[in-house]
Write a protein that holds these residues in place. Structure first.
Motif, short mmCIF file in Angstrom:
data_model
loop_
_atom_site.label_atom_id
_atom_site.label_comp_id
_atom_site.label_asym_id
_atom_site.label_seq_id
_atom_site.Cartn_x
_atom_site.Cartn_y
_atom_site.Cartn_z
N ALA A 176 0.85 -1.21 0.00
CA ALA A 176 0.00 0.00 0.00
C ALA A 176 0.87 1.25 0.00
N ALA A 177 1.98 1.20 0.76
CA ALA A 177 2.88 2.35 0.82
C ALA A 177 3.51 2.59 -0.54
N GLU A 178 3.87 1.51 -1.21
CA GLU A 178 4.48 1.65 -2.54
C GLU A 178 3.51 2.33 -3.50
N GLN A 232 0.75 7.94 8.41
CA GLN A 232 0.73 6.60 9.01
C GLN A 232 -0.29 5.78 8.23
N LEU A 233 0.10 4.57 7.84
CA LEU A 233 -0.87 3.68 7.19
C LEU A 233 -1.52 2.84 8.29
N VAL A 234 -2.82 2.97 8.40
CA VAL A 234 -3.52 2.24 9.47
C VAL A 234 -4.41 1.19 8.85
N ARG A 235 -4.25 -0.04 9.33
CA ARG A 235 -5.02 -1.14 8.75
C ARG A 235 -6.51 -1.00 9.12
N GLU A 290 -9.18 -5.27 5.26
CA GLU A 290 -8.18 -5.67 4.25
C GLU A 290 -7.42 -4.46 3.71
N GLU A 291 -7.99 -3.28 3.91
CA GLU A 291 -7.44 -2.05 3.32
C GLU A 291 -6.52 -1.31 4.31
N TYR A 292 -5.76 -0.34 3.76
CA TYR A 292 -5.00 0.57 4.62
C TYR A 292 -5.51 1.98 4.44
N GLU A 293 -5.64 2.68 5.53
CA GLU A 293 -6.05 4.08 5.47
C GLU A 293 -4.84 4.96 5.73
N VAL A 294 -4.82 6.10 5.05
CA VAL A 294 -3.69 7.01 5.23
C VAL A 294 -4.06 8.09 6.23
N LYS A 295 -3.30 8.22 7.29
CA LYS A 295 -3.57 9.27 8.27
C LYS A 295 -2.36 10.17 8.42
N ALA A 296 -2.61 11.46 8.39
CA ALA A 296 -1.49 12.40 8.61
C ALA A 296 -1.08 12.33 10.08
#
Ligand SMILES: N[C@@H](Cc1c[nH]c[nH+]1)C(=O)O
Length: 372
Positions: A330-332, A359-362, A365-371
């Motif tokens: 997900a980060a890539e 921060q990628l928060v699980r 199945e998905e990751y959420e992006v949080k500042a």
């Protein structure tokens, strides 16, 4: 663990700048239609020490191969390129290279050069092309304040050839002249009996400065066709550089610092610290070892000097993405959102500073992006 004396590791600005400078060099020489050439790092010592090349083994990194031949790490690109081109059928005239040279001197053992060699061209074409390429390259790098110094082997050599000096004496005079030790030059030459030549050569130690020096010696040598021709050649080069807006200085007493030069010599000096950022000249006679003299001129840039002189590259936005190991994919993918930023993906916190941290928060199945 230790390194041998003179060897060093490199990180940070000096290295990043050097890589960027190499890229600029490649683009400048590509646009001027130079052909790339690379020679091996290991060569036979004789390639550089034969009477045409004239270098001494003393400062080279060397060893014996299994046949007892001396092998060396490339101490000079110009000689290596001449050897390589003598084995080639190519009729190309303009060649460019970049890489390390190895000579033991006060700067260590390895230095980094990028250079050009121009062969088989008529008249002063090689000098013009070398100098104009230097001007263009330094301009592309944003180096504005520097001087180009012009000299010529045939001034000092013409005077010296009238004396019967043995090799040792000639090299002492050369060294004294190089160090501008005027009294020593006078003493060494007058010992041979010619006080007139001693005075004339010693005077040359002061024949440097702005291009007005050329006008002075044009008058002084008006009756000497050989020296007059040298002055006129330097004048042509000086005028062309000045037309390009370049600051030109001359040193008529300059002695060749590489044995193969036979003609115009040039160097670039940075105004900021006086460091020599390029050096070169004409060396037709080096090619005589391959049968017949040939027009050959070139110069090499000192990439270490240029890297140290340039300001660090413009700062790019720095982004950190924190994630667990599973979130690396997900980060890539997130990189696409910041096409011009420097992105560091980390699985642990760090003390490094960034412009933005996410921060990628699980979430299932998905990751959420949080500042952060
Ligand atoms: N090889 C020279 C520079 C040069 C290139 N071509 C002619 N001269 C040096 O190392 O200083």
């Amino acid at each position: 663990m230790f390194l041998p004396a003179g060897s060093r590791d490199l990180t940070g600005k000096q290295l990043t700048n050097r890589v960027a400078i190499y890229e600029t060099f490649q683009s400048v020489v590509n646009l001027r239609n130079y052909q790339a050439i690379e020679t091996p790092v290991i060569e036979y010592g004789n390639t550089f020490t034969n009477s045409y090349a004239g270098m001494t083994l003393k400062k080279m990194l060397k060893w014996f191969d299994e046949e007892g031949e001396i092998e060396v790490l490339r101490p000079d690109w110009t000689i290596a390129v001449a050897r390589a081109l003598s084995n080639q059928q190519s009729k190309r005239q303009k060649w460019a290279y970049a890489g390390s040279v190895f000579r033991k001197d006060h700067n260590g053992v390895e230095s980094h050069q990028a250079g050009i060699e121009i062969i088989r061209t008529p008249g002063l074409y090689g000098e013009y092309e070398s100098l104009f390429t230097a001007v263009r390259f330094l301009r592309e790098l944003g180096v504005e304040s520097y001087s180009i110094e012009l000299g010529h082997t045939e001034i000092f050599e013409t005077f010296i050839s009238t004396l019967e000096l043995n090799e040792e004496k000639a090299s002492q005079v050369r060294q004294a002249m190089h160090d501008k030790r005027k009294d020593e030059v006078y003493r060494l030459i007058s010992e041979t009996g010619s006080e007139q030549t001693a005075a004339a050569v010693a005077d040359l130690a002061d024949a440097f400065g702005g291009t007005a020096v050329l006008a002075k010696y044009e008058q002084e040598w008006a009756e000497n066709p050989k020296l007059l021709a040298v002055i006129q050649e330097l004048q042509q080069l000086a005028v062309s550089l000045e037309e390009l807006g370049q600051d030109v200085i001359v040193d008529l007493g300059r002695v060749k610092q590489l044995p193969y030069y036979n003609g115009a010599m040039f160097r670039g000096f940075l105004a900021a610290n006086g460091a020599e950022c390029f050096s070169g000249g004409r060396y037709d006679e080096l090619y005589e070892q391959f049968g017949g003299s040939m027009s050959a001129v070139g110069l090499a840039f000192d990439m270490d000097v240029l890297a140290a002189a340039l300001p660090a590259a413009a700062k790019q936005e720095r982004v950190c993405i924190l994630t667990d190991a599973k979130g690396l994919i997900a980060a890539e993918k997130l990189r696409d959102k910041f096409p011009h930023a420097v992105i560091d993906v980390r699985t642990d916190e760090t003390a490094e500073t960034y412009d933005q941290v996410f921060q990628l928060v699980r979430n299932g199945e998905e990751y959420e992006v949080k500042a952060k």
